[in-house]
Design a protein around this motif. Structure first.
Motif, short mmCIF file in Angstrom:
data_model
loop_
_atom_site.label_atom_id
_atom_site.label_comp_id
_atom_site.label_asym_id
_atom_site.label_seq_id
_atom_site.Cartn_x
_atom_site.Cartn_y
_atom_site.Cartn_z
N ARG A 66 0.84 -1.20 0.00
CA ARG A 66 0.00 0.00 0.00
C ARG A 66 0.87 1.23 0.00
O ARG A 66 2.05 1.18 0.33
N GLY A 67 0.28 2.36 -0.35
CA GLY A 67 1.01 3.61 -0.43
C GLY A 67 0.38 4.69 0.42
O GLY A 67 -0.82 4.67 0.71
N LEU A 68 1.21 5.65 0.80
CA LEU A 68 0.80 6.76 1.65
C LEU A 68 1.50 8.02 1.17
O LEU A 68 2.69 7.98 0.85
N VAL A 69 0.77 9.12 1.10
CA VAL A 69 1.37 10.41 0.80
C VAL A 69 1.45 11.18 2.11
O VAL A 69 0.44 11.37 2.79
N LEU B 224 9.70 1.86 0.59
CA LEU B 224 10.34 2.79 -0.33
C LEU B 224 9.79 4.17 0.00
O LEU B 224 8.58 4.35 0.13
N VAL B 225 10.69 5.15 0.14
CA VAL B 225 10.27 6.53 0.39
C VAL B 225 10.78 7.37 -0.77
O VAL B 225 11.95 7.31 -1.14
N ILE C 218 6.18 10.17 -0.66
CA ILE C 218 5.36 8.98 -0.91
C ILE C 218 6.05 7.80 -0.24
O ILE C 218 7.26 7.61 -0.40
N VAL C 219 5.27 7.03 0.50
CA VAL C 219 5.78 5.81 1.13
C VAL C 219 5.01 4.65 0.52
O VAL C 219 3.78 4.62 0.56
N ALA D 15 15.09 6.95 5.70
CA ALA D 15 13.72 6.92 6.21
C ALA D 15 13.09 5.55 5.94
O ALA D 15 12.42 4.98 6.80
N ALA D 16 13.31 5.01 4.74
CA ALA D 16 12.78 3.67 4.41
C ALA D 16 13.38 2.61 5.32
O ALA D 16 12.68 1.71 5.80
#
Length: 199
Positions: free
Chosen positions: A9-12, A182-183, A128-129, A157-158
């Motif tokens: 999943r992804g996060l902004v 992944l960042v 974006i993560v 950060a990742a």
């Protein structure tokens, strides 16, 4: 636009304060919160069961290459029941995901068609993560956002995200498998120079 299959999943993470946007808030697992996806899979399984019954009664010709899809719980060698999986009865191959790329032995209900979301605009300075399900099973999105705001380098950060998720999983008695993050920093194109980019 963002398209995805599988259980990542992804996060902004927006710049500045505490706001985050779920880029992909539902994954493609039967044991997730994606009811529409489970409904899609169950419909394919039901249709295949009807076709198999009709074929047994001689109402349909043989289905060349037909792969029966069923939903079953995985069972360990010790008899412990695990998560729901999508099983191809013909090959015995089961997957926890209901959408993936390049899985020719998977059940016919296993789709390679991605879900797609559209985000109107994301401001410069956002991050974006993208992370695997094991990360999101361990960390809430806000905790991830708070963590990466303290670490300016996206690679570091990742690594922080996966390190913390690993500690939480091991403490809880889980494995440390499938921990990927992944960042990506979103910056204006003119902010890059050829000398400034390193890989």
């Amino acid at each position: 636009a963002c398209g995805w299959v599988g259980d990542s999943r992804g996060l902004v993470v927006l710049p500045g304060g505490g706001a985050t946007l779920a880029l992909t808030d539902k994954d493609h697992r039967l044991d997730s919160n994606n009811l529409a996806e489970e409904e899609r899979v169950r419909a394919v399984c039901a249709q295949e069961a009807e076709e198999a019954a009709a074929q047994e009664q001689g109402e349909m010709g043989p289905c060349v290459g037909q792969r029966g899809s069923v939903i079953k719980r995985r069972v360990s060698a010790q008899g412990e029941k695990g998560p729901k999986a999508l099983l191809n009865e013909a090959t015995g191959v089961s997957t926890l995901v209901t959408r993936s790329l390049g899985d020719p032995l998977g059940a016919t209900a296993l789709s390679s068609e991605p879900d797609v979301v559209f985000q109107a605009s994301v401001p410069d300075g956002s991050r974006i993560v993208i992370a695997s399900h094991a990360v999101w099973d361990s960390l809430k999105p806000q905790r991830v956002a708070d963590l990466i705001r303290k670490v300016p380098d996206p690679r570091k950060a990742a690594m922080k995200i996966t390190q913390l998720a690993k500690e939480i999983r091991l403490y809880g008695g889980c494995t440390d498998k499938d921990l990927t993050a992944l960042v990506v920093d979103l910056v204006k194109e003119e902010a890059y120079s050829e000398e400034g980019i390193s890989f």
